[in-house]
Design a protein around this motif. Structure first.
Motif, short mmCIF file in Angstrom:
data_model
loop_
_atom_site.label_atom_id
_atom_site.label_comp_id
_atom_site.label_asym_id
_atom_site.label_seq_id
_atom_site.Cartn_x
_atom_site.Cartn_y
_atom_site.Cartn_z
N THR A 166 0.81 -1.08 0.03
CA THR A 166 -0.12 0.09 0.04
C THR A 166 0.89 1.29 -0.01
O THR A 166 1.48 1.54 0.86
N PHE A 167 0.65 1.91 -1.06
CA PHE A 167 1.77 3.34 -1.30
C PHE A 167 0.71 4.40 -1.08
O PHE A 167 -0.24 4.45 -1.33
N TYR A 168 1.46 5.54 -0.55
CA TYR A 168 1.00 6.69 -0.22
C TYR A 168 1.88 7.74 -0.81
O TYR A 168 3.22 7.56 -0.92
N VAL B 224 6.63 6.04 -17.52
CA VAL B 224 6.15 6.11 -18.70
C VAL B 224 4.51 6.57 -18.50
O VAL B 224 3.95 6.28 -17.47
N THR B 225 3.67 7.05 -19.71
CA THR B 225 2.36 6.93 -19.48
C THR B 225 1.76 5.79 -19.37
O THR B 225 2.30 4.77 -19.78
N GLN B 226 0.30 5.78 -19.27
CA GLN B 226 -0.34 4.54 -19.11
C GLN B 226 -0.50 3.87 -20.73
O GLN B 226 -0.43 2.69 -20.59
N LEU B 227 -0.69 4.75 -21.58
CA LEU B 227 -0.67 4.21 -22.95
C LEU B 227 0.68 3.41 -23.44
O LEU B 227 0.59 2.24 -23.96
N ALA B 228 1.89 3.92 -22.99
CA ALA B 228 3.04 3.52 -23.33
C ALA B 228 3.37 2.36 -22.42
O ALA B 228 3.90 1.29 -22.88
N GLY C 24 -2.49 8.58 -7.12
CA GLY C 24 -2.60 8.13 -8.36
C GLY C 24 -1.65 7.02 -8.81
O GLY C 24 -1.20 6.46 -8.16
N THR C 25 -1.86 6.79 -10.20
CA THR C 25 -0.97 5.51 -10.70
C THR C 25 0.27 6.06 -11.52
O THR C 25 0.16 7.04 -12.24
N LYS D 217 8.48 -9.39 -18.29
CA LYS D 217 7.68 -8.60 -17.37
C LYS D 217 8.44 -7.71 -16.54
O LYS D 217 8.08 -7.66 -15.15
N LEU D 218 9.35 -6.94 -17.30
CA LEU D 218 10.01 -5.86 -16.29
C LEU D 218 9.57 -4.61 -16.23
O LEU D 218 9.77 -3.70 -16.83
N SER D 219 8.31 -4.51 -15.61
CA SER D 219 7.48 -3.37 -15.55
C SER D 219 6.27 -3.67 -14.04
O SER D 219 6.13 -4.65 -13.95
N ILE D 220 6.17 -2.34 -13.78
CA ILE D 220 5.06 -2.31 -12.63
C ILE D 220 4.38 -0.89 -12.76
O ILE D 220 4.90 0.08 -13.36
N ASP D 221 3.11 -1.35 -12.39
CA ASP D 221 2.15 0.11 -12.17
C ASP D 221 1.93 0.10 -10.51
O ASP D 221 1.98 -0.79 -10.04
N VAL D 222 2.25 1.36 -10.07
CA VAL D 222 2.14 1.73 -8.64
C VAL D 222 0.97 2.65 -8.38
O VAL D 222 1.35 3.68 -8.99
N VAL D 223 0.24 2.27 -7.52
CA VAL D 223 -0.81 3.19 -7.12
C VAL D 223 -0.52 3.66 -5.83
O VAL D 223 -0.38 3.05 -5.00
N SER D 224 -0.66 5.14 -5.66
CA SER D 224 -0.31 5.73 -4.49
C SER D 224 -1.84 6.49 -4.11
O SER D 224 -2.65 6.92 -4.72
N LEU D 225 -2.28 5.81 -2.98
CA LEU D 225 -3.68 6.13 -2.29
C LEU D 225 -3.64 7.61 -1.65
O LEU D 225 -2.47 8.04 -1.21
N PRO D 226 -4.82 8.22 -1.51
CA PRO D 226 -4.73 9.41 -0.80
C PRO D 226 -4.55 9.00 0.59
O PRO D 226 -4.88 8.12 1.06
N VAL D 227 -3.92 10.09 1.45
CA VAL D 227 -3.87 9.89 2.80
C VAL D 227 -5.00 10.22 3.54
O VAL D 227 -5.89 10.54 3.23
#
Length: 125
Positions: A50-52, A70-74, A100-101, A115-125
């Protein structure tokens, strides 16, 4: 009379703090080590955290890899041209800002296939 004045001041302060927007509330930031290698299930690792805002990611990688934000599309199409940011000398610390992501891939050969890639979601505090 003095006691009731003091009580009113305490109640007023508690109310003000309770109504403050969350971005003004102090929280401890965490630092996460990202084992940026094809031998790690990076997305499972990211999904288990869980990221903030103000947390940091430390990407640890060898010279044959790099880190591209990168952008989401990339990210979805594994496009390594025109990254938002490019990091070529690890370890690299990236601070998460607003909620955000964020999307990260490697620009190395066949990085998306391994699969050397990740998307990270940072949640509001």
């Amino acid at each position: 009379m003095t006691l009731s004045c003091a009580v009113l001041k305490v109640v007023a302060m508690v109310t003000i703090v309770a109504l403050m927007p969350s971005q003004f509330v102090s929280t401890d930031a965490a630092i996460y080590d990202v084992g940026w290698s094809p031998n790690t299930d990076l997305q499972a690792w990211a999904d288990s955290k869980t990221f903030y805002p103000n947390d940091s990611l430390v990407f640890k990688y060898t010279p044959e890899y790099n880190v591209l934000e990168v952008t989401q599309l990339a990210f979805m199409n594994c496009l390594t041209t025109n990254p938002v940011s490019e990091y070529n000398s690890g370890p690299t610390m990236i601070k998460l800002g607003e909620p955000g992501t964020r999307f990260f891939i490697s620009g190395g050969p066949e990085s998306c296939l391994i699969k050397l890639s990740i998307d990270v979601v940072s949640l509001p505090v």
